[in-house]
Design a protein around this motif. Structure first.
Motif, PDB file in Angstrom:
ATOM      1  N   GLU A  71      -5.024  -4.771   3.229  1.00 43.19           N
ATOM      2  CA  GLU A  71      -4.764  -6.068   2.615  1.00 43.19           C
ATOM      3  C   GLU A  71      -4.464  -5.918   1.127  1.00 43.19           C
ATOM      4  OE1 GLU A  71      -4.589 -10.401   2.777  1.00 43.19           O
ATOM      5  OE2 GLU A  71      -4.458  -8.765   4.242  1.00 43.19           O
ATOM      6  N   ALA A  72      -5.170  -5.001   0.471  1.00 41.46           N
ATOM      7  CA  ALA A  72      -4.933  -4.764  -0.952  1.00 41.46           C
ATOM      8  C   ALA A  72      -3.515  -4.277  -1.190  1.00 41.46           C
ATOM      9  CB  ALA A  72      -5.948  -3.758  -1.496  1.00 41.46           C
ATOM     10  N   VAL A  73      -3.024  -3.422  -0.295  1.00 42.76           N
ATOM     11  CA  VAL A  73      -1.655  -2.918  -0.425  1.00 42.76           C
ATOM     12  C   VAL A  73      -0.651  -4.045  -0.201  1.00 42.76           C
ATOM     13  CG1 VAL A  73       0.073  -1.382   0.595  1.00 42.76           C
ATOM     14  CG2 VAL A  73      -2.264  -0.567   0.194  1.00 42.76           C
ATOM     15  N   GLU A  74      -0.857  -4.809   0.871  1.00 46.30           N
ATOM     16  CA  GLU A  74       0.093  -5.865   1.208  1.00 46.30           C
ATOM     17  C   GLU A  74       0.124  -6.968   0.153  1.00 46.30           C
ATOM     18  OE1 GLU A  74      -0.903  -7.204   5.100  1.00 46.30           O
ATOM     19  OE2 GLU A  74      -0.302  -5.329   6.081  1.00 46.30           O
ATOM     20  N   ARG A  75      -1.015  -7.239  -0.479  1.00 42.35           N
ATOM     21  CA  ARG A  75      -1.078  -8.271  -1.516  1.00 42.35           C
ATOM     22  C   ARG A  75      -0.699  -7.721  -2.887  1.00 42.35           C
ATOM     23  NH1 ARG A  75      -1.571 -13.485   0.569  1.00 42.35           N
ATOM     24  NH2 ARG A  75      -2.461 -13.190   2.647  1.00 42.35           N
ATOM     25  N   ARG A  76      -0.459  -6.408  -2.953  1.00 36.41           N
ATOM     26  CA  ARG A  76      -0.191  -5.740  -4.229  1.00 36.41           C
ATOM     27  C   ARG A  76      -1.309  -6.043  -5.225  1.00 36.41           C
ATOM     28  NH1 ARG A  76       6.394  -6.327  -5.133  1.00 36.41           N
ATOM     29  NH2 ARG A  76       6.974  -5.329  -3.146  1.00 36.41           N
ATOM     30  N   ALA A  77      -2.534  -5.929  -4.746  1.00 38.93           N
ATOM     31  CA  ALA A  77      -3.701  -6.230  -5.573  1.00 38.93           C
ATOM     32  C   ALA A  77      -3.798  -5.236  -6.727  1.00 38.93           C
ATOM     33  CB  ALA A  77      -4.969  -6.174  -4.732  1.00 38.93           C
ATOM     34  N   GLY A  78      -4.211  -5.739  -7.870  1.00 38.37           N
ATOM     35  CA  GLY A  78      -4.445  -4.846  -9.007  1.00 38.37           C
ATOM     36  C   GLY A  78      -5.851  -4.320  -9.018  1.00 38.37           C
ATOM     37  N   LEU A  79      -6.720  -4.932  -8.202  1.00 42.18           N
ATOM     38  CA  LEU A  79      -8.136  -4.579  -8.227  1.00 42.18           C
ATOM     39  C   LEU A  79      -8.797  -5.110  -6.961  1.00 42.18           C
ATOM     40  CD1 LEU A  79     -10.282  -3.452 -10.358  1.00 42.18           C
ATOM     41  CD2 LEU A  79     -10.774  -5.837 -10.828  1.00 42.18           C
TER      42      LEU A  79
END
Length: 470
Positions: free
Chosen positions: A243-251
């Motif tokens: 999910e972090a990858v798909e949302r392009r999360a910074g943290l």
């Protein structure tokens, strides 16, 4: 004003892949957002083997250490000189790295500790990885763990933290990660976005979790923050990482259950798995509610003690048992350490399963490390021969004195603190110098998960001792 942002670093001559330097742009960005000072902290480590060597040198030690400290400061000063846009200070201290990092953060009321995780970047993992993990276990401040990468980002590289992915499980502990992220990241010039996320298990109703996440998001929106949410399915850690990858999360911001005392022996399992599964920086916080719960538990039932969870009368060997016998004993009984005792049951030392693997040790007066097996320096080419010779080595020759011992009355919280501080998995329990039990991290975990009952009942191991060989 918020406390300093502490970034532990090593000079390039000790960290040629510059693993520790990967944390600098993140620490700089947080310091800018908070209007805080950035502290580049470097610890000159004196290992036990090196300390023994230095003590033999007598009066030359102080001069030598002073030279090391000056050399380290010069190297870190050069690193700090290229950092711009934020007040930067260099601190160089002497001691055990994780312990000194945590002590410095506590003394100066740091806002956050920012460290690099080694990933799999060559020799630097030997210098960095265990320190980062140990700091995460001990620190009371939030810790931001940044995965090292190649090429190493420049110290002034721009960093975006939005959106912040916050995994939630419905508990107040997990929700505290939201406030921690907001406090650590501050307002800054970049608006902070948060994305709330829950991984559904097979028997959970999506509607309930939709309502829950929506309510949390609404409260954040009422405070002026941008907040979205979503649900996921699958293995928890891997799904969070994806999910972090798909949302392009910074943290990713989440809590651990490794707070203090007993709980700090183990990093919260989900957080630990996420750390290994993701390349997105991970902000870990220490939930206040767990600390309160532990205090209430101790007040109601009294603290557990070593005697309540130890394995009594553990399997032991004599000093002249062979390593071949020790290895067979470990395999047969599925144990990770065997105490070595004398004829009266007094503890001489421990042999752990990791002692059978070659480990790299620092060479005095050198930045390099070399393999050591059973206390002997070896070349990789000779390892097979050394293993063959080692089968006839006697336990007394290779047993190490334990870093930590306790008595039967030692409180479990104190025992756990010792385990964390010394980074050990097995702690002998002594009575008048004689071995009466052993406590492992698994014992502590069971005490936390299920409560504790004395271990001396039916099914407890009997007093098993491998006699000295003829």
């Amino acid at each position: 004003m918020a406390g300093p942002v502490v970034v532990p670093v090593l000079p390039t001559y000790l960290d040629p892949e510059r693993v520790t330097h990967c944390a600098i742009p993140y620490g700089r960005a947080i310091a800018q957002r908070l209007g805080s000072e950035l502290v580049l902290l470097s610890v000159v480590e004196i290992t036990e083997s090196l300390r023994s060597y230095l003590e033999a040198e007598g009066e030359q030690v102080e001069r030598l250490i002073r030279r090391w400290l000056e050399q380290r400061r010069e190297a870190i000063d050069r690193l700090a000189a290229v950092v711009d846009g934020v007040r930067t200070r260099v601190e160089v201290v002497l001691g055990e790295p994780a312990q000194e990092i945590v002590a410095f953060a506590n003394q100066h009321q740091a806002a956050v500790i920012v460290m690099s995780s080694h990933g799999r970047l060559g020799v630097a993992r030997l210098l960095v990885g265990s320190v980062t993990f140990s700091v995460m276990q001990r620190a009371q401040q939030p810790a931001l763990v940044v995965r090292a990468r190649v090429p190493v980002p420049a110290p002034n590289a721009p960093v975006s933290f939005s959106p912040v992915l916050v995994p939630l499980d419905g508990s107040s502990l997990a929700e505290e990660a939201i406030d921690t992220a907001l406090a650590v990241l501050g307002q800054g010039h970049e608006p902070l976005e948060l994305h709330l996320f829950h991984v559904l298990t097979n028997d959970e109703e999506p509607v309930r979790w939709e309502d829950y996440l929506q309510s949390i998001a609404q409260r954040l929106q009422d405070r002026g923050y941008s907040a979205t949410w979503s649900l996921g399915h699958g293995p928890v850690a891997e799904t969070i990482a994806q999910e972090a990858v798909e949302r392009r999360a910074g943290l990713i911001a989440m809590g651990t259950h490794g707070l203090s005392g007993v709980r700090r022996v183990l990093l919260g399992s989900t957080a630990e798995h996420v750390l290994h599964a993701t390349t997105v920086p991970l902000l870990l916080h220490r939930p206040r509610a767990v600390r309160r719960a532990l205090e209430e538990q101790h007040a109601a039932a009294g603290p557990l003690r070593a005697r309540d969870i130890m394995t009594p009368n553990p399997i032991t060997v004599g000093a002249d048992a062979t390593l071949e016998q020790v290895a067979k004993l470990m395999l047969d009984h599925q144990i990770g350490a065997v105490p070595v005792v004398d004829s009266e049951g007094r503890l001489l030392g421990l042999i752990r399963e990791e002692d059978f693997l070659a480990r790299e040790r620092p060479i005095p007066f050198s930045a390099f490390r070399a393999p050591q097996l059973f206390g002997r320096w070896v070349t990789p080419e000779r390892l097979e021969e050394i293993y063959a010779e080692a089968r006839s080595l006697q336990a007394g020759e290779v047993a190490h004195p334990p870093e930590v011992t306790v008595t039967e009355e030692t409180p479990l919280s104190e025992l756990a603190e010792h385990m964390v501080a010394a980074n050990v998995r097995h702690v002998p329990v002594l009575r008048d110098g004689k071995l009466v039990g052993i406590v492992t991290r698994h014992d502590v975990l069971k005490a936390v998960a299920h409560g504790s009952t004395p271990r001396g009942g039916a099914g407890a191991p009997s007093d098993q001792h491998l006699p000295a060989t003829d």
